[in-house]
Design an enzyme around this catalytic site. Structure first.
Site, PDB file in Angstrom:
ATOM      1  CD  GLU A 281      10.289 -10.654  -5.019  1.00 41.67           C
ATOM      2  OE1 GLU A 281       9.272 -10.589  -5.719  1.00 41.67           O
ATOM      3  OE2 GLU A 281      11.404 -11.024  -5.471  1.00 41.67           O
ATOM      4  CD  GLU A 312       6.973  -4.672  -6.876  1.00 43.43           C
ATOM      5  OE1 GLU A 312       6.015  -4.915  -6.134  1.00 43.43           O
ATOM      6  OE2 GLU A 312       7.742  -5.556  -7.335  1.00 43.43           O
ATOM      7  CG  ASP A 470       5.822 -12.895  -2.284  1.00 42.50           C
ATOM      8  OD1 ASP A 470       6.515 -11.939  -2.678  1.00 42.50           O
ATOM      9  OD2 ASP A 470       4.895 -12.769  -1.470  1.00 42.50           O
TER      10      ASP A 470
END
Length: 491
Positions: A281, A312, A470
């Site tokens: 992750e 990201e 998450d």
């Protein structure tokens, strides 16, 4: 795209995954956890904080734009900068001085589990898996208290030269300090006055003081590494926290040493179970050298799956030499979803991955290498389950058990997500990646990859936003492996 059809698919997927989860033997989650101390700042709080300093000194420090927090004056300067711009910021602090100062002079409203591995461990435990093994190199007694009090959540502990699994509250290292991040939230229109400068905060946001103590090392204890077989049986591993690796350390070691150690752990996990799937992750990494090293030396060719958000994706593409595509992703214009898809495909190729899962507000994209053991519908079920899970977490702030996840089904699908997918449809059908009917199912077929794309559920006013990404990644990854185990045992 038919919203009602997608609502029905969410419901079906939830029940399919719920049935599959018991097939999992266990999940391993490492490395980062911390304590988040949250304070929502009022005008009175701000006025009191400013009063501890000479206003002219605050202004001087604002002009230097400190990149890290070495003393309380640095904190004050970055808080005012963040408030003035209305932009979220995360600034590292390498000592506990500012933490102690904030505890004494401000205090916090409440504290909670922070850090990707900590959040994911608690979440997977509440999905009632048989076993979740967490591993945090700096597990303190205080930190251990923030793990869920559940029999299925375990942590390696070294006793008499042996490694045994115990609940984190029985496995902490005595004498270890806690890693505490401060999250200072502020509201739109809060009035700020300092050294003759007056302004109103333009939007709700937050400043995070990220604790990066010098003693933090992202590595596994030698005894745990040597007895890694103790954590088995496990079917999957979710690894995070690599952003905490530094270029150089005071003892002369460098990031290369910690990259090498990280890869050794991954290789040993795979050697102990060749069927094991490993997910990394990603998160925001300011240091370009570390960002590139994580991608090219830890992720590439060593792990199977990568989870990340839009920013990201752009940052990853940038350090891998795809500047134009990176810029196109970050602009988020009408064709932004097309650039995001192309960027995710590029990451799959460059990093030799089996799976790249991108979560964006309103939709998720999952790029898959050809020959994956699951069908696209089974992958779609995994994404839809994670959409429901994230919605349930956003509504309540926390999920206590698998039954509570079902509440996420009541959250509506994002209209903006549907709109973005409709814009993307022309690109896919125009390039023969799929027929219009296949796109309605969320299926895309590239020459060297497949893909699944879904509209997701979005909570308008979430009770909590930290950990939503998450939850999306962990939910989808666990669901995928559960479906694989279920399929394998039925054949």
């Amino acid at each position: 795209m038919d919203i009602q059809e997608w609502e029905q698919r969410h419901t079906e997927a939830f029940h399919n995954v719920k049935e599959a989860l018991p097939y999992l033997d266990g999940m391993f989650v490492a490395y980062n956890s911390n304590i988040d101390a949250i304070k929502h700042l009022s005008e009175e709080d701000l006025s009191r904080l400013i009063g501890f300093f000479k206003e002219a000194e605050i202004q001087e420090r604002v002009e230097t734009y400190p990149r890290e927090i070495n003393e309380p004056l640095d904190f004050m300067a970055r808080l005012l900068i963040s408030m003035r711009e209305g932009k979220a910021a995360e600034i590292p602090a390498h000592t506990s001085d500012t933490h102690e100062w904030l505890k004494e002079h401000l205090g916090f409203d409440y504290a909670r589990m922070g850090g990707q591995a900590g959040i994911i461990s608690n979440l997977l435990s509440r999905l009632e898996l048989k076993k979740v093994v967490a591993y945090v190199p700096w597990l303190s007694e205080e930190q251990a208290e923030y793990f869920v009090a559940a029999d299925n959540l375990l942590h390696p502990k070294i006793e008499d030269g042996k490694v045994i699994l115990k609940h984190p509250t029985e496995a902490f290292k005595p004498g270890i300090e806690s890693k505490v991040n401060w999250i200072l939230e502020y509201s739109k229109d809060l009035e700020v006055s300092c050294n003759g400068s007056n302004f109103k905060v333009p939007r709700d946001n937050r400043l995070i003081i990220s604790s990066r103590p010098k003693w933090i090392r992202l590595e596994m204890d030698r005894e745990v590494y040597e007895h890694l077989d103790t954590i088995f049986p496990i079917d999957g591993a979710m690894l995070s926290g690599y952003q905490m690796i530094k270029e150089e350390y005071e003892d002369g070691s460098t990031y290369k040493d910690y990259v090498e150690k990280s890869v050794k752990v991954i290789e040993k996990l795979k050697a102990l179970n060749p069927e094991l799937r490993i997910h990394v992750e990603l998160t925001s990494i300011q240091d370009r050298i570390i960002r590139k090293a994580i991608l090219t030396e830890i992720v590439a060719k060593h792990v199977h799956s990568l989870g990340l958000d839009t920013v990201e994706v752009a940052n990853a593409l940038n350090v891998l030499g795809h500047e134009e595509l990176s810029y196109s992703v970050i602009r988020k214009e009408e064709n932004g979803i097309t650039s995001l898809y192309q960027g995710a495909v590029q990451l799959l190729k460059d990093l030799s991955l089996e799976r790249v899962h991108v979560h964006s507000l309103g939709f998720y994209i999952c790029i898959l290498a050809k020959g994956h053991p699951l069908t696209l519908k089974e992958h779609r079920d995994s994404l839809l389950f994670s959409s429901t899970l994230a919605a349930a977490k956003a509504v309540s702030g926390e999920i206590e058990n698998l039954e509570e996840v079902e509440a996420g089904l009541k959250v509506p699908i994002s209209g903006k997500g549907i709109e973005d997918l409709e814009n993307f449809k022309l690109y896919c059908t125009g390039r023969n990646l799929c027929t219009p009917d296949e796109f309605e199912y969320g299926y895309i077929y590239g020459a060297d990859h497949d893909a699944v794309i879904i509209p997701s559920k979005v909570v308008e006013k979430p009770k909590a936003t930290v950990g939503i990404g998450d939850a999306i990644s962990a939910g989808a990854f666990a669901a995928m492996i559960a479906r694989m185990k279920q399929k394998q045992e039925r054949e």
